[in-house]
Design a protein around this motif. Structure first.
Motif, PDB file in Angstrom:
ATOM      1  N   LEU A 124       0.802  -1.219   0.000  1.00 19.84           N
ATOM      2  CA  LEU A 124       0.000   0.000   0.000  1.00 19.84           C
ATOM      3  C   LEU A 124       0.840   1.276   0.000  1.00 19.84           C
ATOM      4  O   LEU A 124       0.289   2.375  -0.025  1.00 19.84           O
ATOM      5  N   SER A 125       2.150   1.131   0.021  1.00 22.34           N
ATOM      6  CA  SER A 125       3.031   2.297   0.106  1.00 22.34           C
ATOM      7  C   SER A 125       2.883   3.299  -1.035  1.00 22.34           C
ATOM      8  O   SER A 125       3.172   4.482  -0.847  1.00 22.34           O
ATOM      9  N   PRO A 126       2.439   2.896  -2.245  1.00 22.34           N
ATOM     10  CA  PRO A 126       2.238   3.911  -3.283  1.00 22.34           C
ATOM     11  C   PRO A 126       1.275   5.024  -2.866  1.00 22.34           C
ATOM     12  O   PRO A 126       1.370   6.142  -3.379  1.00 22.34           O
ATOM     13  N   LYS A 127       0.347   4.737  -1.949  1.00 22.48           N
ATOM     14  CA  LYS A 127      -0.533   5.801  -1.475  1.00 22.48           C
ATOM     15  C   LYS A 127       0.283   6.914  -0.822  1.00 22.48           C
ATOM     16  O   LYS A 127      -0.050   8.097  -0.952  1.00 22.48           O
ATOM     17  N   VAL A 128       1.334   6.546  -0.136  1.00 17.79           N
ATOM     18  CA  VAL A 128       2.157   7.527   0.578  1.00 17.79           C
ATOM     19  C   VAL A 128       3.088   8.265  -0.373  1.00 17.79           C
ATOM     20  O   VAL A 128       3.238   9.495  -0.290  1.00 17.79           O
ATOM     21  N   PHE A 129       3.715   7.548  -1.296  1.00 19.41           N
ATOM     22  CA  PHE A 129       4.764   8.134  -2.133  1.00 19.41           C
ATOM     23  C   PHE A 129       4.304   8.477  -3.556  1.00 19.41           C
ATOM     24  O   PHE A 129       4.511   9.588  -4.029  1.00 19.41           O
ATOM     25  N   ASP A 130       3.679   7.526  -4.235  1.00 23.17           N
ATOM     26  CA  ASP A 130       3.332   7.721  -5.644  1.00 23.17           C
ATOM     27  C   ASP A 130       2.254   8.790  -5.820  1.00 23.17           C
ATOM     28  O   ASP A 130       2.291   9.574  -6.777  1.00 23.17           O
ATOM     29  N   PHE A 131       1.289   8.810  -4.908  1.00 21.44           N
ATOM     30  CA  PHE A 131       0.207   9.782  -5.044  1.00 21.44           C
ATOM     31  C   PHE A 131       0.768  11.202  -5.132  1.00 21.44           C
ATOM     32  O   PHE A 131       0.382  11.986  -5.995  1.00 21.44           O
ATOM     33  N   VAL A 132       1.681  11.515  -4.247  1.00 20.28           N
ATOM     34  CA  VAL A 132       2.243  12.870  -4.215  1.00 20.28           C
ATOM     35  C   VAL A 132       3.212  13.076  -5.379  1.00 20.28           C
ATOM     36  O   VAL A 132       3.269  14.160  -5.979  1.00 20.28           O
ATOM     37  N   ALA A 133       3.978  12.058  -5.719  1.00 19.29           N
ATOM     38  CA  ALA A 133       4.936  12.177  -6.815  1.00 19.29           C
ATOM     39  C   ALA A 133       4.246  12.495  -8.139  1.00 19.29           C
ATOM     40  O   ALA A 133       4.779  13.235  -8.968  1.00 19.29           O
ATOM     41  N   TYR A 134       3.047  11.939  -8.346  1.00 14.76           N
ATOM     42  CA  TYR A 134       2.314  12.156  -9.586  1.00 14.76           C
ATOM     43  C   TYR A 134       1.255  13.248  -9.463  1.00 14.76           C
ATOM     44  O   TYR A 134       0.538  13.526 -10.429  1.00 14.76           O
ATOM     45  N   LEU A 135       1.138  13.856  -8.314  1.00 16.42           N
ATOM     46  CA  LEU A 135       0.125  14.872  -8.074  1.00 16.42           C
ATOM     47  C   LEU A 135       0.441  16.146  -8.851  1.00 16.42           C
ATOM     48  O   LEU A 135       1.519  16.719  -8.711  1.00 16.42           O
ATOM     49  N   GLU A 136      -0.509  16.608  -9.658  1.00 23.06           N
ATOM     50  CA  GLU A 136      -0.322  17.799 -10.477  1.00 23.06           C
ATOM     51  C   GLU A 136      -1.129  18.989  -9.955  1.00 23.06           C
ATOM     52  O   GLU A 136      -1.343  19.961 -10.673  1.00 23.06           O
ATOM     53  N   SER A 137      -1.561  18.902  -8.729  1.00 22.40           N
ATOM     54  CA  SER A 137      -2.291  19.981  -8.079  1.00 22.40           C
ATOM     55  C   SER A 137      -1.704  20.168  -6.684  1.00 22.40           C
ATOM     56  O   SER A 137      -1.000  19.289  -6.173  1.00 22.40           O
ATOM     57  N   ASP A 138      -1.983  21.293  -6.063  1.00 20.59           N
ATOM     58  CA  ASP A 138      -1.527  21.508  -4.687  1.00 20.59           C
ATOM     59  C   ASP A 138      -2.381  20.742  -3.687  1.00 20.59           C
ATOM     60  O   ASP A 138      -1.967  20.560  -2.545  1.00 20.59           O
ATOM     61  N   ARG A 139      -3.555  20.304  -4.125  1.00 19.08           N
ATOM     62  CA  ARG A 139      -4.486  19.610  -3.241  1.00 19.08           C
ATOM     63  C   ARG A 139      -4.908  18.275  -3.857  1.00 19.08           C
ATOM     64  O   ARG A 139      -5.145  18.176  -5.054  1.00 19.08           O
ATOM     65  N   MET A 140      -4.999  17.277  -2.998  1.00 20.85           N
ATOM     66  CA  MET A 140      -5.362  15.931  -3.440  1.00 20.85           C
ATOM     67  C   MET A 140      -6.584  15.453  -2.680  1.00 20.85           C
ATOM     68  O   MET A 140      -6.686  15.638  -1.460  1.00 20.85           O
ATOM     69  N   LEU A 141      -7.513  14.845  -3.403  1.00 18.05           N
ATOM     70  CA  LEU A 141      -8.610  14.133  -2.758  1.00 18.05           C
ATOM     71  C   LEU A 141      -8.184  12.681  -2.638  1.00 18.05           C
ATOM     72  O   LEU A 141      -8.055  11.964  -3.633  1.00 18.05           O
ATOM     73  N   LEU A 142      -7.927  12.266  -1.413  1.00 14.29           N
ATOM     74  CA  LEU A 142      -7.524  10.897  -1.101  1.00 14.29           C
ATOM     75  C   LEU A 142      -8.784  10.049  -1.042  1.00 14.29           C
ATOM     76  O   LEU A 142      -9.722  10.356  -0.305  1.00 14.29           O
ATOM     77  N   LEU A 143      -8.828   8.989  -1.845  1.00 15.37           N
ATOM     78  CA  LEU A 143     -10.068   8.236  -1.977  1.00 15.37           C
ATOM     79  C   LEU A 143      -9.771   6.749  -2.129  1.00 15.37           C
ATOM     80  O   LEU A 143      -8.986   6.346  -2.987  1.00 15.37           O
ATOM     81  N   ASP A 144     -10.424   5.939  -1.297  1.00 14.68           N
ATOM     82  CA  ASP A 144     -10.281   4.490  -1.387  1.00 14.68           C
ATOM     83  C   ASP A 144     -11.364   3.899  -2.288  1.00 14.68           C
ATOM     84  O   ASP A 144     -12.376   4.544  -2.592  1.00 14.68           O
ATOM     85  N   SER A 145     -11.173   2.639  -2.662  1.00 19.13           N
ATOM     86  CA  SER A 145     -12.097   1.959  -3.581  1.00 19.13           C
ATOM     87  C   SER A 145     -13.339   1.418  -2.886  1.00 19.13           C
ATOM     88  O   SER A 145     -14.028   0.557  -3.455  1.00 19.13           O
ATOM     89  N   ASP A 146     -13.637   1.915  -1.687  1.00 19.74           N
ATOM     90  CA  ASP A 146     -14.806   1.421  -0.953  1.00 19.74           C
ATOM     91  C   ASP A 146     -15.598   2.565  -0.313  1.00 19.74           C
ATOM     92  O   ASP A 146     -16.212   2.399   0.733  1.00 19.74           O
TER      93      ASP A 146
END
Length: 303
Positions: free
Chosen positions: A133-155
């Motif tokens: 699950l570590s991509p949630k911590v690292f990849d999300f931010v690395a690929y984030l193209e906005s200053d703000r992210m909506l963190l969302l799970d598949s459930d």
């Protein structure tokens, strides 16, 4: 051999129907009808970017999650879907069809990119290489193209406009990370250790399944330091949530109102959304998808 085969068949039937006929019907028959709905177009607004991690077992649920969010929110935030490495080519094509403007990040490509990004952070790199699950911590931010992210799970399903969540996302003066409240604190580190070693208090009952995360809050230097805490590498999914909670607590955090809380009982009531965590995943089908279908959600998506 006959009795082994019979036993195996009985076990499969028992597993299929262990939460009742309604659950099996909405999970196995109705759930796939979302694939007949129209694609979500023009997910290109840069105010916020949705990041999700999905798999070959969760991707169909994810389509319900994303389409319910876009439908009830009326927003067209950017979308980035991260493959955990198990998606098939067919599943990737289907996701791309339903969200044609989304970026779909293949795990193999992400692995190579993150190797370079994390080379100066050995603890982060090791964690990225060993935790699913570590991509949630690292990849999300690395690929984030906005200053703000909506963190969302598949459930997480939406049933009406998540007004307060959207307000916090879109307010230019709102400077906190803000997520849903868990039923209890589920971390790999004791709060007393955090106070003693880090000098701040970790936010109780932080849940990393839904919420606003500011890009600058996920500081690699901080995470590298947090990963040095004794005993922090614990339960495989709690460590990801722990790191989000630590970064958010150091940065500034405020939980979403109670209507966004994780709840284990039955009932949607008048809440804008519901996070169907593992213990109640079956309710995502027998309650959540059923409610959306009964209120005409699928018909509206096809118009």
């Amino acid at each position: 051999m006959f009795y082994l085969s019979l036993g195996s068949t009985f076990l499969k039937i028992r597993q299929k129907y262990r939460h009742g006929l309604r659950t099996a019907y909405y999970r196995d028959t109705v759930r796939s009808k979302i694939l007949d709905s129209a694609p979500v177009m023009d997910t290109t607004h840069p105010t916020c970017e949705i990041h999700v991690l999905t798999s070959s077992t969760d991707w169909l649920n994810l389509i319900w999650v994303l389409k319910s969010f876009y439908h009830f929110s009326g927003r067209n935030y950017n979308l980035c879907i991260h493959d955990d490495g198990t998606l098939t080519d067919e599943q990737c094509h289907t996701l791309q069809y339903h969200f044609p403007d989304a970026r779909l990040i293949a795990r193999k490509i992400a692995n190579e990119a993150m190797l370079g990004r994390l080379k100066s952070y050995p603890r982060c790199l090791k964690f990225r290489q060993t935790n699913h699950l570590s991509p949630k911590v690292f990849d999300f931010v690395a690929y984030l193209e906005s200053d703000r992210m909506l963190l969302l799970d598949s459930d997480v399903l939406f049933f009406q406009e998540p007004t307060e969540l959207l307000r916090r996302i879109e307010s230019p003066t709102y400077s906190y990370n803000s997520v849903n409240r868990d039923i209890a604190s589920a971390y790999t580190i004791d709060s007393a250790v955090v106070r003693e070693r880090m000098g701040f208090t970790i936010q109780p009952r932080f849940n990393s399944g839904l919420g606003l995360i500011h890009k600058k809050s996920m500081n690699l230097g901080w995470i590298e330091q947090f990963l040095s805490l004794p005993g922090i590498i614990g339960h495989f999914w709690r460590i990801e949530q722990t790191l989000f909670a630590l970064c958010s607590s150091k940065f500034g955090v405020e939980l979403l109102p109670e209507e966004y809380d994780v709840r284990l009982g039955k009932g949607i009531e008048s809440y804008p959304c519901r996070h169907y965590v593992g213990a109640i995943r079956h309710l995502m089908y027998s309650e959540g998808i059923r409610d959306l279908v009964k209120t005409g959600f699928l018909k509206e998506l096809s118009q």
